[in-house]
Design an enzyme around this catalytic site. Structure first.
Site, PDB file in Angstrom:
ATOM      1  N   ILE A 123      35.490   6.187  -7.542  1.00 24.33           N
ATOM      2  CA  ILE A 123      35.780   4.829  -7.096  1.00 24.33           C
ATOM      3  C   ILE A 123      36.057   4.830  -5.602  1.00 24.33           C
ATOM      4  O   ILE A 123      36.864   5.631  -5.116  1.00 24.33           O
ATOM      5  CB  ILE A 123      36.992   4.260  -7.851  1.00 24.33           C
ATOM      6  CG1 ILE A 123      36.704   4.205  -9.358  1.00 24.33           C
ATOM      7  CG2 ILE A 123      37.364   2.883  -7.335  1.00 24.33           C
ATOM      8  CD1 ILE A 123      37.925   3.951 -10.198  1.00 24.33           C
ATOM      9  N   CYS A 124      35.372   3.966  -4.858  1.00 23.50           N
ATOM     10  CA  CYS A 124      35.565   3.795  -3.419  1.00 23.50           C
ATOM     11  C   CYS A 124      35.468   5.153  -2.709  1.00 23.50           C
ATOM     12  O   CYS A 124      34.479   5.844  -2.849  1.00 23.50           O
ATOM     13  CB  CYS A 124      36.886   3.083  -3.157  1.00 23.50           C
ATOM     14  SG  CYS A 124      37.044   2.433  -1.474  1.00 23.50           S
ATOM     15  N   SER A 125      36.493   5.556  -1.963  1.00 22.80           N
ATOM     16  CA  SER A 125      36.419   6.849  -1.275  1.00 22.80           C
ATOM     17  C   SER A 125      36.333   8.003  -2.266  1.00 22.80           C
ATOM     18  O   SER A 125      35.745   9.052  -1.965  1.00 22.80           O
ATOM     19  CB  SER A 125      37.630   7.035  -0.357  1.00 22.80           C
ATOM     20  OG  SER A 125      38.843   6.984  -1.086  1.00 22.80           O
TER      21      SER A 125
END
Length: 563
Positions: A298-300
């Protein structure tokens, strides 16, 4: 505030790379005149007739305001001036009209100037923040709701607001408090899905969750969360938890919880984090007995998961993966928001040097930058609520998670900044991790990618470009929501929809034009996608861990409490 309003506020954000650079340097520099501002002034001076015409029009509109003939009104949806007193009181109405006319004139003067896109974005950012700050709705007693609160409470509203202002300014982040945290307790009513820490190293804890079904699929799922906030965005309140939903749908779920680094961990970088993910993957395989795992990020954390997958492909061990799931993750940073306008290589180098000097990037600095990049929603909205009205902010699980900040080690911060500015993952071998050149094209397992159409941190068009980078078959899902709401999207929301299109050409807009819209949550869609890649059903394990890897603590673990 309503739930929809607080969700929208939680979604307001800015591109990840901008956050990482500005958090190290501080947001104050954005409010100081710079060369872009000077070029704006010079451009206006070179166009005296245009500038004079704009100022003359403002003077004329101001005259209309004074005599009561102006038809200037707030734009639809401007929540600052919804109180009837703003229109019914002649003085307040005129004050709002002068303010709005002045703001529009400034906006026109920016548009009139002969500036390149980078300078224009920098100048617009500055003037929009100044205009937002000067809104009459931000002034005590002038704001009719504030005046009414003072009368109703015999002045206590201003006393409470002033006390809260002093408290907020006393420590970082020096912005209004956005959430009432008193109603949340980790492990009780948030991050409360049952499970155990089954592996721990210096960097992470691995949580195995108790299946809430009699049977589970053979192949487990391991989620790599963001490195900016705590992991439990995917395990919020019961009924709004992706982890809980997954354990109720025959899934063996493992989630990483990152340690909150300090000065001792300044050297932690991509090598450190990818190496720890590989150790966690070893533990998942040992506990479940499965030779394969679905790796999600998720995301980074999705960036780290992608690098890990490419590393495994590079060393010939891609067979350990049954698939990849990426949520709100940007791999291709080209034109991802405003990094080209608000940052440059010199600023990036200075940001890295600043975090290296301290040993980490402070999460509170990230929170401050985050707020000032969306001042209307994340500063002045709470300024009025907390200080002018003397009220507490809402108790909302997403905003509670958002306020639970973490630090980022200097090494990881530097690697992420370089990755974004140089767009390294789009070029085979431009990045080397653990001695292995990273090539996403070598990742040929199936991938599932989800983005939010209203996402400001990870623009959906950039998320879509990941379909062109991996070598395997991809399913791309576009949720009709923003960054956080795209994750916290449980079934049952009548407003939830998502888009699909099996034709993944290079043009994101063309993909959307040909996409089909589905009612409901993408959680059900990803569950079906996983079912076909996670093997047969087998009896759910009765105990967590394995003979060697015994449970160390109950979920949500110990690292999540690090401050």
């Amino acid at each position: 505030m309503s739930s929809s309003t607080t969700t929208r506020l939680a979604d307001a954000a800015a591109p990840l790379d901008v956050l990482l650079v500005d958090a190290a340097l501080g947001p104050v520099r954005r409010f100081l005149p710079d060369m872009s501002t000077a070029r704006w002034a010079v451009s206006l001076a070179r166009r005296p007739r245009t500038t004079a015409r704009r100022l003359g029009a403002l003077a004329g509109e101001t005259a209309k305001v004074v005599v009561g003939t102006s038809d200037v009104t707030p734009r639809r949806g401007d929540r600052r001036f919804t109180d009837p007193a703003w229109t019914e009181n002649p003085l307040l109405r005129r004050l709002v009209q002068v303010y709005l006319a002045s703001g529009r004139t400034v906006d026109q003067l920016v548009a009139d100037a002969d500036l390149d896109p980078r300078d224009r974005k920098r100048v617009r950012f500055l003037v929009e923040n100044v205009v937002e700050a000067m809104a009459p709705s931000n002034v005590p007693l002038v704001n009719p709701a504030s005046a009414k609160a003072v009368i109703d409470t015999a002045g206590l509203s201003l006393v409470r607001g002033g006390t809260q202002l002093v408290k907020d300014l006393a420590s970082s982040p020096r912005v209004p408090e956005m959430v009432d945290t008193s109603g949340f307790t980790l492990g009780e009513n948030i991050a409360a899905t049952p499970g155990s820490v089954v592996f721990r190293n210096e960097v992470l804890e691995l949580i195995q969750y108790v299946p809430q079904c009699d049977e589970v699929h053979e192949v487990p799922v391991m989620i790599v969360p963001p490195t900016i906030n705590k992991f439990y965005a995917i395990d919020l309140s019961p009924g709004r938890s992706l982890v809980e939903f997954s354990t109720q749908n025959n899934r063996q779920m493992f989630v990483i919880s990152w340690r909150n680094p300090d000065t001792r961990h300044s050297a932690w970088n991509f090598d450190t984090y990818v190496g720890s993910i590989l150790e966690a993957l070893d533990a998942v395989e040992e506990i479940t007995g499965s030779a394969q795992t679905v790796l999600a990020g998720i995301c980074s954390g999705g960036i780290l998961a992608s690098i890990t997958a490419a590393y495994l492909a590079g060393i010939g061990r891609q067979d350990r993966l049954a698939g990849i799931v990426l949520a709100v993750t940007v791999i291709d940073n080209h034109d991802a928001g405003t990094v080209g306008a608000l940052s440059d290589p010199r600023m990036a180098a200075l940001a890295k040097a600043r975090s290296a000097q301290k040993g980490f990037l402070d999460g509170r600095s990230l929170a401050e930058v985050f707020a000032w990049l969306r001042p209307s929603d994340l500063i002045w909205n709470y300024w009025v609520n907390n200080y002018l009205l003397g009220k507490k902010p809402p108790a909302f699980d997403i905003l509670f998670w958002n306020a639970d900040t973490t630090r980022m080690s200097a090494g990881l911060h530097a690697d992420f900044v370089d990755l974004a500015v140089e767009n390294q993952l789009t070029r085979a071998g431009a990045l080397t991790v653990l001695g292995q050149p990273i090539d996403l094209g070598k990742v040929t397992v199936d991938s599932y990618i989800v983005a939010g159409i209203a996402d400001h941190i990870t623009p959906w068009e950039n998320c879509y470009r990941t379909t062109q980078l991996f070598g395997g078959s991809t399913r791309f899902i576009l949720s009709t929501s923003g960054h956080i709401a795209a994750l916290v999207n449980p079934p049952g929301n009548p407003k939830a929809t998502f888009h699909t299109n099996d034709e993944h050409g290079p043009d994101a807009k063309a993909w959307l034009t040909g996409a089909e819209t589905h009612q409901g949550s993408w959680w059900n869609d990803v569950a079906q996608w996983l079912d076909t890649r996670c093997g047969e059903l087998k009896p759910a394990p009765k105990e967590m861990g394995s003979t060697r890897l015994q449970p160390l603590a109950e979920a949500p673990g110990t690292y999540v409490f690090d401050k």
